[in-house]
Design a protein around this motif. Sequence first.
Motif, short mmCIF file in Angstrom:
data_model
loop_
_atom_site.label_atom_id
_atom_site.label_comp_id
_atom_site.label_asym_id
_atom_site.label_seq_id
_atom_site.Cartn_x
_atom_site.Cartn_y
_atom_site.Cartn_z
N LYS A 143 -9.15 -0.57 9.99
CA LYS A 143 -9.55 -1.87 9.47
C LYS A 143 -9.07 -1.97 8.03
O LYS A 143 -9.45 -1.14 7.19
CB LYS A 143 -11.07 -2.03 9.52
CG LYS A 143 -11.56 -3.35 8.95
CD LYS A 143 -13.09 -3.41 8.95
CE LYS A 143 -13.60 -4.67 8.28
NZ LYS A 143 -15.06 -4.62 8.11
N LYS A 144 -8.24 -2.95 7.75
CA LYS A 144 -7.72 -3.15 6.40
C LYS A 144 -8.14 -4.54 5.92
O LYS A 144 -7.84 -5.53 6.55
CB LYS A 144 -6.19 -3.07 6.42
CG LYS A 144 -5.56 -3.11 5.05
CD LYS A 144 -4.05 -3.13 5.11
CE LYS A 144 -3.48 -1.82 5.56
NZ LYS A 144 -2.01 -1.77 5.44
N LEU A 204 -2.20 -0.40 -4.71
CA LEU A 204 -2.10 -1.76 -4.22
C LEU A 204 -1.35 -2.58 -5.27
O LEU A 204 -1.67 -2.52 -6.46
CB LEU A 204 -3.48 -2.36 -3.98
CG LEU A 204 -4.28 -1.72 -2.85
CD1 LEU A 204 -5.70 -2.19 -2.88
CD2 LEU A 204 -3.66 -2.05 -1.53
N PRO A 235 -7.68 -7.08 2.91
CA PRO A 235 -6.88 -7.31 1.69
C PRO A 235 -7.76 -7.79 0.55
O PRO A 235 -8.67 -8.59 0.76
CB PRO A 235 -5.88 -8.38 2.11
CG PRO A 235 -6.51 -9.08 3.26
CD PRO A 235 -7.41 -8.08 3.93
N LEU A 276 -11.45 -2.13 -0.65
CA LEU A 276 -11.31 -0.77 -0.11
C LEU A 276 -12.61 -0.22 0.48
O LEU A 276 -12.57 0.57 1.43
CB LEU A 276 -10.77 0.18 -1.18
CG LEU A 276 -9.31 -0.03 -1.58
CD1 LEU A 276 -8.92 0.92 -2.70
CD2 LEU A 276 -8.38 0.13 -0.39
N LEU A 315 0.85 -1.17 0.00
CA LEU A 315 0.00 0.00 0.00
C LEU A 315 0.89 1.22 0.00
O LEU A 315 1.75 1.36 0.87
CB LEU A 315 -0.90 0.01 1.24
CG LEU A 315 -1.66 1.29 1.53
CD1 LEU A 315 -2.67 1.54 0.41
CD2 LEU A 315 -2.35 1.19 2.86
N VAL A 341 -5.19 3.78 9.46
CA VAL A 341 -6.09 2.69 9.05
C VAL A 341 -6.49 1.90 10.30
O VAL A 341 -5.65 1.41 11.03
CB VAL A 341 -5.41 1.76 8.03
CG1 VAL A 341 -6.34 0.61 7.66
CG2 VAL A 341 -4.97 2.51 6.79
N TRP A 361 -12.60 -0.95 4.11
CA TRP A 361 -11.59 -0.32 4.96
C TRP A 361 -12.23 0.74 5.85
O TRP A 361 -13.23 1.36 5.49
CB TRP A 361 -10.50 0.33 4.13
CG TRP A 361 -9.53 -0.63 3.49
CD1 TRP A 361 -9.79 -1.87 3.02
CD2 TRP A 361 -8.16 -0.39 3.24
NE1 TRP A 361 -8.66 -2.42 2.48
CE2 TRP A 361 -7.64 -1.54 2.61
CE3 TRP A 361 -7.31 0.68 3.47
CZ2 TRP A 361 -6.30 -1.64 2.22
CZ3 TRP A 361 -5.99 0.59 3.09
CH2 TRP A 361 -5.49 -0.57 2.48
N PHE A 420 -10.98 4.06 8.49
CA PHE A 420 -9.90 4.93 8.92
C PHE A 420 -10.30 5.66 10.19
O PHE A 420 -11.48 5.76 10.52
CB PHE A 420 -9.57 5.96 7.83
CG PHE A 420 -9.01 5.35 6.58
CD1 PHE A 420 -7.64 5.26 6.39
CD2 PHE A 420 -9.85 4.86 5.59
CE1 PHE A 420 -7.12 4.70 5.24
CE2 PHE A 420 -9.34 4.29 4.43
CZ PHE A 420 -7.96 4.21 4.26
#
Length: 114
Positions: free
Chosen positions: A36-37, A108, A39, A90, A23, A34, A93, A95
């Motif tokens: 919660k990420k 990415l 993938p 995404l 990233l 971030v 995700w 933030f």
Amino acid sequence: MSKTNATLSRWSRMGLGLLGALLIATSAIAAPKVLKKVPPEFPATAVKKGIKTGSVKAQISIAADGKVTEVNIVESTPPKVFDKAVIEALMEWRFEGSGEKQTHELKLVFNSED
């Protein structure tokens, strides 16, 4: 079982076909933290086509509370192969909220080991 089916089965068992992701924030303003990420999954269509690497540059809109509200693909290599997976990931995700709307670009990079 054919080699393609065996490969797809292996990707399914792994749950996430993304073995390597990088990233890179490309915004002039530092991206918020971030929380919660998620993938992106390595697409089965990429496996079927023998594509092992790629990248997607995306622009994300982040609400004041840190939720991603929109994802726009700016550039992708190879074209369109990884776009859907990136958008779906995404959008999940989260933030740290900054109290104001923000827009950031990030990249990415996909790499599979085979």
